[in-house]
Motif scaffolding. Structure first.
Motif: not given
Lengths: 247, 247, 247
Positions: A73, A76, A80, A82, A103-108
């Motif tokens: 997990n 994976q 994502r 970069k 550029e944007n914030t991705r939260t997992f």
């Protein structure tokens, strides 16, 4: 706890390599480093990982924390990332919070899992031989012998490492002398020979992604140890049980 | 016997191409060339391969030797050769010894196998038409018709080669006139048409790797012959049985 | 009817994208444009395609023609087109005749199929929000959430688009504010949230091949609409039914 990485590739590649061998593992977040010690499910291989706090741009750890996680997990999610992203690790809502800031914030949010707390102890091994070489020299030798067999013998004799495999019908032999990028140090005048699984070795060879050099240590019918080190930031080692001939 | 190649790619590519059609075959190592003639297991296609001694940097052959070998195994080993390696072939320990000499020397031993000694004879074929063209012109036409059907008709009429295929519902037609890189020579004023398996032709098209030009010869309800020649070093030909219409 | 395209890639890519969702469809060749409206077999998604006559170098249409075609077959044939080919579409022998004219001319004939004539009507939808952004911003957000779940919630709140997904254990959240390349227009002061299938969205994301920008429109428990426009030549839109929570 809050850890930030400006170069997510170190962690991304390491988790990808470790997940080849181990499904679930405990990251020990200590004041000076993140560490992981785990056995593969078949108890044949151990992986030892250490990432120094100096590898992080922000390393805020008040007290040691254990984070047990499913590595597939995590891999994976890290995929994502970069290379230009900043990676931030925190604990939140009883989960591991992974933020990829670009550029944007991705939260997992990844669940913390339960792992039976059998602390893995790193065995105390002594080796009479040590070979330092380029990772691609070892990787290619393993690929070469993988063409003919499933297990490989490593042989040290007179400052030459011989990588040797015999299938039912075909056989392959690679001779790597102590010269150029390869330095062989042996404390024993005798021939030393041991046999290991090619399948496991191939998985370990993926560590070439994080380091240019590898140190190989082994002994007769004894475990093999491979050490990869990346610019004093990441230490990745593998210990592999020998295949003992039953004849 | 000792043969050395400074450019292993010629042999590597040839064995890869031949192994598409044939599993096991006999290399005849003659004083002036290495030759191979083999039928595919279904007896539909013949492959004829010749590599001149001049292609080798060292060609030591005292007397003719037959080396029967599993081509898939040989292909796997040759795949490990880098273009900068020197490839050395010898017989040792009743095996074919293949050495790849680069930074390190890698040695492979392949078993010599038993093949029932039915010497393959190259049939004596006469063709009224001959088309010389670029390999990619033929390859792409075969790929094109492969989209709609499993067999293809080749038609020569008035100095135009038509590649024609009809599926259950769709059909495809490529017209290749005698101009530019394509030279069509026909001894017959009539239309000549014959049908062949696209599956086999696709396998033969992999020979584009070793040559830029191909010579196509065929006749009505008669075998097709494809000749690939690489700078006077390698000759690779295929003979393919026709599909005769049962109407 | 005779249509010629100097740049076959527009049609090639469009058919490839549409065939992700639809197996068979009717192209309506009208005097000023080629149009297609089709539902996916599960009736969850609609694709709306329009290619203006100005995209063609030759556009000869006397009266409107409907051409029902298997898109997988057409895709296979268009795949054979090189960007330097001229593509010509005609009707001949009760079939769609596709010609690829490059160095040689390749001609394909595709069967016109029967499709039950249920004319697809484009629903008249009204949306309170509209987001214009780069196609890769949306594609990457969908890839991101695809790591943890099978459905995704889109949320508009205070000029921020939040892409949100919760799996059994993990969750992911991407915040895309109205700035830079992203322009968010909302007529409603309220939070608007709706849920859609990630599997379908991933198929729609392939439309990034034909356009740089995408316009996203949706409403609470209401369909989503995605519009891709390529230099006034191609319009490609998707309408996707919402997943309504059953709680």
């Amino acid at each position: 706890m809050r850890l930030s990485l400006a170069e997510p590739n170190y962690l991304k590649d390491s988790v990808s390599i470790i997940s080849e061998l181990v499904n679930e593992a405990v990251f020990k977040v200590k004041p000076n480093a993140v560490e992981l010690v785990a056995m593969d499910p078949a108890n044949v291989a151990m992986v030892i990982f250490k990432m120094l706090s100096s590898a992080f741009v922000e390393y805020q750890v008040d007290k040691e924390v254990d984070i047990a996680i499913n590595l597939a997990n995590l891999k994976q999610i890290l995929k994502r990332a970069k290379s230009s992203d900043t990676l931030v690790l925190e604990l939140a809502e009883d989960k591991l919070k992974v933020q990829l800031k670009g550029e944007n914030t991705r939260t997992f949010f990844l669940p913390i899992i339960d792992i039976e707390d059998k602390e893995q102890r790193i065995p105390d091994l002594k080796f009479p031989v040590s070979i330092k070489t380029k990772t691609n020299v070892l990787s290619e030798a393993i690929e070469d012998v993988g063409v003919v067999a499933e297990s490989v013998s490593l042989v040290i004799n007179d400052k030459v490492l011989t990588v040797l495999a015999e299938g039912d019908l075909s056989k392959a032999k690679i001779e790597i002398p102590s010269k150029g990028d390869t330095i062989i140090v042996s404390e024993s005048p005798d021939t030393i020979k041991a046999k290991y699984s090619i399948e496991y070795l191939k998985k370990m060879m993926t560590a070439s992604k994080v380091a240019d050099d590898v140190t190989i240590q082994f002994n007769k019918d004894y475990p093999l140890k491979l050490d990869y080190k990346s610019v004093d930031k990441i230490f990745l080692s593998f210990i592999l049980a020998p295949r003992v001939e039953s004849d």
